[in-house]
Design a protein around this motif. Structure first.
Motif, PDB file in Angstrom:
ATOM      1  N   ARG A  87       1.288   9.407  -5.555  1.00 51.90           N
ATOM      2  CA  ARG A  87       1.234  10.740  -4.950  1.00 51.90           C
ATOM      3  C   ARG A  87       2.502  11.564  -5.145  1.00 51.90           C
ATOM      4  O   ARG A  87       2.433  12.780  -5.195  1.00 51.90           O
ATOM      5  N   LEU A 122       0.971   4.053  -3.007  1.00 54.42           N
ATOM      6  CA  LEU A 122       0.621   5.453  -2.733  1.00 54.42           C
ATOM      7  C   LEU A 122       1.779   6.381  -3.068  1.00 54.42           C
ATOM      8  O   LEU A 122       1.575   7.475  -3.602  1.00 54.42           O
ATOM      9  N   SER A 167     -10.070   6.775  -4.699  1.00 58.92           N
ATOM     10  CA  SER A 167      -9.534   8.096  -5.022  1.00 58.92           C
ATOM     11  C   SER A 167      -8.714   8.059  -6.312  1.00 58.92           C
ATOM     12  O   SER A 167      -8.856   8.926  -7.180  1.00 58.92           O
ATOM     13  N   SER A 210     -10.416   2.847   0.036  1.00 61.16           N
ATOM     14  CA  SER A 210     -10.628   4.298  -0.019  1.00 61.16           C
ATOM     15  C   SER A 210      -9.584   4.988  -0.891  1.00 61.16           C
ATOM     16  O   SER A 210      -9.923   5.859  -1.700  1.00 61.16           O
ATOM     17  N   ASN A 211      -8.316   4.620  -0.768  1.00 62.51           N
ATOM     18  CA  ASN A 211      -7.295   5.216  -1.627  1.00 62.51           C
ATOM     19  C   ASN A 211      -7.426   4.720  -3.069  1.00 62.51           C
ATOM     20  O   ASN A 211      -7.162   5.470  -4.005  1.00 62.51           O
ATOM     21  N   ARG A 260       0.831  -1.215   0.000  1.00 64.92           N
ATOM     22  CA  ARG A 260       0.000   0.000   0.000  1.00 64.92           C
ATOM     23  C   ARG A 260       0.856   1.251   0.000  1.00 64.92           C
ATOM     24  O   ARG A 260       0.613   2.182  -0.761  1.00 64.92           O
ATOM     25  N   ASP A 289      -6.991  -1.554   0.508  1.00 64.61           N
ATOM     26  CA  ASP A 289      -7.109  -0.120   0.752  1.00 64.61           C
ATOM     27  C   ASP A 289      -8.105   0.476  -0.237  1.00 64.61           C
ATOM     28  O   ASP A 289      -7.735   1.180  -1.178  1.00 64.61           O
TER      29      ASP A 289
END
Length: 183
Positions: free
Chosen positions: A104, A100, A134, A130-131, A96, A128
């Motif tokens: 990001r 990310l 997104s 929710s990410n 994760r 994960d």
């Protein structure tokens, strides 16, 4: 087939590997690629790719994680490949974090749409949602004409279902069906 093409493009971009080509002479100066990537860095990246190809996920993750790739043009791809390796090795939290980081830390203009889509898939596979939601929404907002749009919508709908957001998921599933009825 797409994955094979991506690997071939990456290998062509990295340049010749650790073996010398028949046209090279042994007295040549140390190799460097046209993008300024040192030979040692390139060789380590190729070693990590070979470990991934052979299914040695732990070695690939270690090889991609031991070095600071931030100063190289391979930074986001190294993080993404490390995330995939860690996911396959069963280290979900580290997978994760690496996914990310790939999504990001890279400016929007530099991360390839397919890499963003893969980062969202790794996050979803690592639990994960929710990410992942997104990133899938970011992908759909910025790359609506990409061939992976249907896959992104399907992943988004599944992640919304996983979070218990059934009405939103239903709308996205309907959108998938209306825009891509054959999928």
């Amino acid at each position: 087939m797409r994955r094979l093409i991506a690997w071939l493009c990456l290998a062509a971009w990295l340049g010749p590997g650790p073996m010398t080509l028949w046209a090279e002479t042994q007295t040549a100066s140390p190799r460097s690629t046209s993008i300024g990537l040192p030979a040692e860095t390139r060789d380590r990246f190729i070693t990590a790719l070979a470990a991934m190809k052979s299914g040695d996920w732990s070695s690939a993750a270690t090889e991609l994680g031991e070095r600071d790739w931030a100063a190289t043009p391979l930074a986001d791809y190294a993080a993404l490949l490390q995330a995939e390796s860690l996911l396959q090795a069963g280290t979900l939290d580290a997978a994760r974090a690496a996914a990310l980081r790939a999504a990001r830390d890279t400016p929007e203009s530099q991360l390839a749409p397919s890499a963003l889509l893969r980062a969202a898939t790794v996050l979803s596979s690592a639990g994960d949602s929710s990410n992942a939601i997104s990133l899938w929404r970011r992908f759909l907002a910025r790359h609506g004409d990409h061939p992976g749009v249907t896959r992104a919508r399907l992943g988004l709908a599944q992640a919304l279902l996983a979070e218990g957001r059934t009405q939103e998921a239903g709308k996205v599933f309907t959108e998938v069906w209306l825009r891509s009825p054959a999928s």
